[in-house]
Structures are given as structure tokens and as C-alpha cells.
Design a protein around this motif. Sequence first.
Motif, PDB file in Angstrom:
ATOM      1  N   ASN A 311      14.697   5.201  11.738  1.00  0.00           N
ATOM      2  CA  ASN A 311      12.938   5.658  11.890  1.00  0.00           C
ATOM      3  C   ASN A 311      12.876   6.506  10.637  1.00  0.00           C
ATOM      4  OD1 ASN A 311      10.496   5.634  13.255  1.00  0.00           O
ATOM      5  ND2 ASN A 311      10.959   7.780  13.496  1.00  0.00           N
ATOM      6  N   THR A 312      13.689   7.456  10.362  1.00  0.00           N
ATOM      7  CA  THR A 312      13.404   8.131   9.288  1.00  0.00           C
ATOM      8  C   THR A 312      13.242   7.680   7.927  1.00  0.00           C
ATOM      9  OG1 THR A 312      14.870  10.303  10.711  1.00  0.00           O
ATOM     10  CG2 THR A 312      14.322  10.438   7.987  1.00  0.00           C
ATOM     11  N   GLN A 313      14.146   6.724   7.704  1.00  0.00           N
ATOM     12  CA  GLN A 313      13.997   5.909   6.311  1.00  0.00           C
ATOM     13  C   GLN A 313      12.987   5.102   6.313  1.00  0.00           C
ATOM     14  OE1 GLN A 313      17.523   3.416   5.866  1.00  0.00           O
ATOM     15  NE2 GLN A 313      16.863   2.596   3.929  1.00  0.00           N
ATOM     16  N   LEU A 314      12.538   4.418   7.415  1.00  0.00           N
ATOM     17  CA  LEU A 314      11.301   3.597   7.460  1.00  0.00           C
ATOM     18  C   LEU A 314      10.002   4.362   7.113  1.00  0.00           C
ATOM     19  CD1 LEU A 314       9.884   1.043   7.811  1.00  0.00           C
ATOM     20  CD2 LEU A 314      10.000   1.217  10.213  1.00  0.00           C
ATOM     21  N   GLN A 315      10.048   5.717   7.698  1.00  0.00           N
ATOM     22  CA  GLN A 315       8.726   6.656   7.584  1.00  0.00           C
ATOM     23  C   GLN A 315       8.811   7.044   6.041  1.00  0.00           C
ATOM     24  OE1 GLN A 315       6.566   7.160  10.115  1.00  0.00           O
ATOM     25  NE2 GLN A 315       5.467   8.272   8.367  1.00  0.00           N
ATOM     26  N   ALA A 316       9.948   7.172   5.635  1.00  0.00           N
ATOM     27  CA  ALA A 316       9.742   7.558   4.178  1.00  0.00           C
ATOM     28  C   ALA A 316       9.421   6.425   3.240  1.00  0.00           C
ATOM     29  CB  ALA A 316      11.422   8.066   3.835  1.00  0.00           C
ATOM     30  N   GLU A 317       9.660   5.267   3.487  1.00  0.00           N
ATOM     31  CA  GLU A 317       9.419   4.373   2.721  1.00  0.00           C
ATOM     32  C   GLU A 317       7.742   4.114   2.822  1.00  0.00           C
ATOM     33  OE1 GLU A 317      11.540   0.853   4.030  1.00  0.00           O
ATOM     34  OE2 GLU A 317      13.306   1.477   3.135  1.00  0.00           O
ATOM     35  N   VAL A 318       7.283   4.165   4.141  1.00  0.00           N
ATOM     36  CA  VAL A 318       5.787   4.316   4.415  1.00  0.00           C
ATOM     37  C   VAL A 318       5.015   5.223   3.419  1.00  0.00           C
ATOM     38  CG1 VAL A 318       3.910   4.411   6.028  1.00  0.00           C
ATOM     39  CG2 VAL A 318       6.240   2.988   6.244  1.00  0.00           C
ATOM     40  N   ASN A 319       5.669   6.444   3.644  1.00  0.00           N
ATOM     41  CA  ASN A 319       5.090   7.452   2.813  1.00  0.00           C
ATOM     42  C   ASN A 319       4.993   7.325   1.268  1.00  0.00           C
ATOM     43  OD1 ASN A 319       4.598   8.865   5.315  1.00  0.00           O
ATOM     44  ND2 ASN A 319       6.522  10.106   5.182  1.00  0.00           N
ATOM     45  N   THR A 320       6.172   6.637   0.873  1.00  0.00           N
ATOM     46  CA  THR A 320       6.197   6.308  -0.406  1.00  0.00           C
ATOM     47  C   THR A 320       5.221   5.266  -1.203  1.00  0.00           C
ATOM     48  OG1 THR A 320       8.630   6.721  -0.395  1.00  0.00           O
ATOM     49  CG2 THR A 320       7.893   5.549  -2.457  1.00  0.00           C
ATOM     50  N   LEU A 321       5.153   4.107  -0.163  1.00  0.00           N
ATOM     51  CA  LEU A 321       4.027   3.543  -0.500  1.00  0.00           C
ATOM     52  C   LEU A 321       2.575   3.667  -0.302  1.00  0.00           C
ATOM     53  CD1 LEU A 321       5.492   0.244   1.573  1.00  0.00           C
ATOM     54  CD2 LEU A 321       5.602   0.599  -0.666  1.00  0.00           C
ATOM     55  N   LYS A 322       2.367   4.877   0.593  1.00  0.00           N
ATOM     56  CA  LYS A 322       0.844   5.451   0.430  1.00  0.00           C
ATOM     57  C   LYS A 322       0.729   6.124  -0.654  1.00  0.00           C
ATOM     58  CE  LYS A 322       0.596   5.917   5.665  1.00  0.00           C
ATOM     59  NZ  LYS A 322       0.419   6.715   6.879  1.00  0.00           N
ATOM     60  N   LYS A 323       1.723   6.777  -1.379  1.00  0.00           N
ATOM     61  CA  LYS A 323       1.168   7.802  -2.417  1.00  0.00           C
ATOM     62  C   LYS A 323       1.348   6.838  -3.677  1.00  0.00           C
ATOM     63  CE  LYS A 323       4.154  11.592  -0.384  1.00  0.00           C
ATOM     64  NZ  LYS A 323       4.958  12.527  -0.612  1.00  0.00           N
ATOM     65  N   LYS A 324       1.797   5.429  -3.748  1.00  0.00           N
ATOM     66  CA  LYS A 324       1.415   4.472  -5.006  1.00  0.00           C
ATOM     67  C   LYS A 324       0.012   4.408  -5.401  1.00  0.00           C
ATOM     68  CE  LYS A 324       5.735   2.307  -5.334  1.00  0.00           C
ATOM     69  NZ  LYS A 324       6.607   0.835  -5.537  1.00  0.00           N
ATOM     70  N   PRO A 325      -0.477   4.576  -6.415  1.00  0.00           N
ATOM     71  CA  PRO A 325      -1.926   4.475  -6.888  1.00  0.00           C
ATOM     72  C   PRO A 325      -2.183   2.948  -6.647  1.00  0.00           C
ATOM     73  CG  PRO A 325      -0.258   4.565  -9.016  1.00  0.00           C
ATOM     74  CD  PRO A 325       0.459   5.140  -7.792  1.00  0.00           C
ATOM     75  N   GLY A 326      -3.259   2.490  -6.817  1.00  0.00           N
ATOM     76  CA  GLY A 326      -3.807   1.033  -6.566  1.00  0.00           C
ATOM     77  C   GLY A 326      -3.729   0.247  -8.020  1.00  0.00           C
ATOM     78  N   ASP A 327      -3.223  -1.098  -7.872  1.00  0.00           N
ATOM     79  CA  ASP A 327      -3.333  -1.865  -9.407  1.00  0.00           C
ATOM     80  C   ASP A 327      -4.509  -1.922  -9.884  1.00  0.00           C
ATOM     81  OD1 ASP A 327      -0.574  -2.029  -9.099  1.00  0.00           O
ATOM     82  OD2 ASP A 327      -0.499  -3.813  -8.293  1.00  0.00           O
ATOM     83  N   THR A 328      -4.740  -1.920 -11.218  1.00  0.00           N
ATOM     84  CA  THR A 328      -6.218  -2.116 -11.878  1.00  0.00           C
ATOM     85  C   THR A 328      -6.214  -3.549 -12.257  1.00  0.00           C
ATOM     86  OG1 THR A 328      -5.171  -1.205 -13.941  1.00  0.00           O
ATOM     87  CG2 THR A 328      -6.458   0.473 -12.525  1.00  0.00           C
ATOM     88  N   THR A 329      -7.249  -4.210 -12.575  1.00  0.00           N
ATOM     89  CA  THR A 329      -7.856  -5.146 -13.362  1.00  0.00           C
ATOM     90  C   THR A 329      -8.630  -5.216 -14.335  1.00  0.00           C
ATOM     91  OG1 THR A 329      -9.484  -5.791 -11.448  1.00  0.00           O
ATOM     92  CG2 THR A 329      -7.115  -6.633 -11.124  1.00  0.00           C
ATOM     93  N   ALA A 330      -8.459  -6.034 -15.399  1.00  0.00           N
ATOM     94  CA  ALA A 330      -9.363  -6.061 -16.521  1.00  0.00           C
ATOM     95  C   ALA A 330     -10.742  -6.758 -16.408  1.00  0.00           C
ATOM     96  CB  ALA A 330      -8.680  -6.498 -17.787  1.00  0.00           C
ATOM     97  N   HIS A 331     -10.746  -7.721 -15.318  1.00  0.00           N
ATOM     98  CA  HIS A 331     -12.121  -8.474 -15.200  1.00  0.00           C
ATOM     99  C   HIS A 331     -12.002  -9.099 -13.644  1.00  0.00           C
ATOM    100  CE1 HIS A 331      -8.753 -11.411 -16.154  1.00  0.00           C
ATOM    101  NE2 HIS A 331      -9.538 -12.255 -15.259  1.00  0.00           N
ATOM    102  N   VAL A 332     -13.033  -9.327 -13.294  1.00  0.00           N
ATOM    103  CA  VAL A 332     -13.257  -9.761 -11.816  1.00  0.00           C
ATOM    104  C   VAL A 332     -13.189 -11.185 -11.893  1.00  0.00           C
ATOM    105  CG1 VAL A 332     -14.609  -9.615  -9.862  1.00  0.00           C
ATOM    106  CG2 VAL A 332     -14.698  -7.666 -11.241  1.00  0.00           C
ATOM    107  N   VAL A 333     -12.156 -11.745 -11.028  1.00  0.00           N
ATOM    108  CA  VAL A 333     -11.985 -13.348 -10.650  1.00  0.00           C
ATOM    109  C   VAL A 333     -13.096 -13.637  -9.667  1.00  0.00           C
ATOM    110  CG1 VAL A 333     -10.509 -15.130 -10.652  1.00  0.00           C
ATOM    111  CG2 VAL A 333      -9.999 -13.230 -12.025  1.00  0.00           C
ATOM    112  N   ASN A 334     -13.981 -14.554  -9.771  1.00  0.00           N
ATOM    113  CA  ASN A 334     -14.809 -14.901  -8.682  1.00  0.00           C
ATOM    114  C   ASN A 334     -14.411 -15.999  -7.954  1.00  0.00           C
ATOM    115  OD1 ASN A 334     -16.481 -12.802  -8.722  1.00  0.00           O
ATOM    116  ND2 ASN A 334     -17.850 -13.834 -10.437  1.00  0.00           N
ATOM    117  N   ASP A 335     -13.463 -16.852  -8.492  1.00  0.00           N
ATOM    118  CA  ASP A 335     -12.998 -18.145  -8.145  1.00  0.00           C
ATOM    119  C   ASP A 335     -11.800 -17.933  -7.027  1.00  0.00           C
ATOM    120  OD1 ASP A 335     -12.078 -20.647  -7.506  1.00  0.00           O
ATOM    121  OD2 ASP A 335     -11.793 -21.166  -9.593  1.00  0.00           O
TER     122      ASP A 335
END
Length: 365
Positions: A311-335
Motif C-alpha cells: 500500500n505504501t509503494q502504491l501510494q508513492a506511485e500515485v503521489n509521483t504521478l500527481k506531481k508530473k506536469p501535463g503534456d503540451t501540444t503544438a496544435h489542436v486536432v479536431n478530428d
Amino acid sequence: MATNTKTNYQLHLKGFVGGYDFDADYVDYILSKHEGKEVHVLIDSLGGRSNTALSIFSAFKRHGNVNVHFVGMNASAATIASLGAKHITMDSSAMYLVHKCSVGFLEWGQMNSDDLQALIDNIEHQKADLDKLDANIAQMYATRCKKDKADLLDLMKQGGWLTAQEALAWGFVDELTDYEDEDAPVLTDTMASAMSAAGIPIPNMPTMHLTAQDQSAFAKFLNALTQCFSNSKKPELINSQTVNPMKKIFTSICAILTCEHLLSQDGKITLDDAQLDSIESAISADKQTINDLNAQIQTLKNEKQTLTEANTQLQAEVNTLKKKPGDTTAHVVNDQHQQQNVEKTEAELYFESRANAQSLFDALP
């Protein structure tokens, strides 16, 4: 006095009245097999339960043709059972005892005045019941002996042993027998201990024919006590050094030995090999149970530790994922069709897996 030939007995009633060898149901069974016939019964018992004795008394009386013969030492309930017989005989060397009824009593604890009053009321009720039972039995004896009820009640109060000749004189038995090879009963330490524990007076009689040099301390005590019985109607202690056997209640040990109490003499309790084996087996079984329970506890502790670490290991992985920044995109794809081919981030894959798992779980019946 009659010299009789050997009698064939259809019933042998020995031991504790109410036990397996002195049982009312068995008496009924034997009598039913000999309905309308003469039945001979041999009795050798220090007594027991009054209710069983009264049942057997009634069974003998209903059968109507029962002959009872006493051998050895017979007391209390054993004598009551015989009263329903048509004819009663007794070995000339045997002994006979009548005494007032008794009930087991043991009370221990902290009490207030209300508790004490309730106990007193209960004791008075038990005393009244015993007085009625004594009066009833005294009347039964009186009817058999053709004497006044008051005289029999006085004899019950004294509670002394009668010789065969005295039992005949009172009218408890109709005839004495005399066999050429007949031996007088002797008193063993075991028998005396059982009699004392049951509240039965110890008679003045030989104790295994031991010499003064060979007598045990307990046998010497019995000799002193029986001397007291021979000199007085009521037993009294000869000196301050005479000690009565005491009944000790050790709940756990008695439960293992399946007994109600243990007899203590001079602060000591004697156990035989079989009793010690029972205690040893019980202790070994308890130790094994404790070891098994300790092993189960350790297994549960290990499983708990494993789950805690996961449980401790899983919680650590969740916390790590929460701290990662969101990915950026250069353009918007509408399709929307093209959007399905876009590579997803680790965070998106993780939360999508959780959502799918939740959906599967919710879909379960």
C-alpha cells in the motif's frame, strides 16, 4: 442366626447409589424380566442419592417378592432402597448405618446485606426441605422396624454405625446369616477417605490389620477418631492435633479429572498415576494449542506487513504521478478519428485503467 447355602442373586447393587452399578433403571429392567418370580438382591454400598434410593424402594415394593441381603458396610441411601423388600437378611459380620440427610453446600464471595439475606432465605428453604425428607425416611424406617418415628429420628441424628446384631434388634433386618468362610469387613485408607468426604461416620473396626509399627499416619488418625466414636454418641476431636480431611475445590484441575473436589489431608493432596497422566496430557494439549495460535498470529502479522508495504509503494506511485506536469501540444486536432491514434501520457493511461477497472467492478452482479 441361620447358616445358609449359597444364594443365586439376580441383582448385585454395589458402589454409589445413583451410579452405574446401583441404578434405578437397571433395577426396573431386572425386575421386569422376573415378573411374578422371587428375586434375590445383594447390596454392598455406602449410600448415595436419596432420589434413586426412593425409586428402588418403590420398585421392590411394587414387585412384591424381593429378598435383600446385606454384606460389608451399608449406609444411608443403600438402607433406604432395601425397605421395599419383603425379606431382609444380613451377614453377621456386616455393618449398618442410618443418618440424617445432607446436601452439598458451598458459598464464597463478597456479599452485601441483601445478598446475605437471599443466602439465608435459601439456606432456610433447604433446611425445611431436609427436615421433611428426614421425617419421611424416619417414618419409613419406623414402619419397617415397628417402632416410634421419634425413636428412629433420634437414631438418625446420632448417626452411629450398628453391628449386624444391633440392626436385627432394631428391626432393620429380619435375619442374620453366618457363613463358614465369612470374613469381617476391614477399613482401608481409601474407604475411610471416601466416607469422610461424604460425611459418613467412620466405624470402629480393624484397619487392614496393620501393626502399630506399619500403620500410616492417616491410619493412626483413623484409629484415634474411631476411638472417639466408641466412647461417645457424637463425634468430637480427641486433641487439637487431630485434623479432619478437607474438600478443596480446584476448578481447573477438577475439570480435567472430572471430579467435584479433591481431598486434602494435612495440607497435602494425593493423586494417582492416572490422574497425573490426565493433568500432563491436558497441559501438553494446552501448550500445543498456544503454539498453534502463536504461529497463526505471526502469519497474520507477516501478511499485514506485506499489505502495508504494498500500500505504501502504491501510494508513492500515485503521489509521483500527481506531481508530473501535463503534456503540451503544438496544435489542436479536431478530428476525433485522428485523436484515437494520439499517443497517451503515463498519467492518462493510469487514470484510464482505473476507470476501466471501476466500470468492470460496477458491472459485476
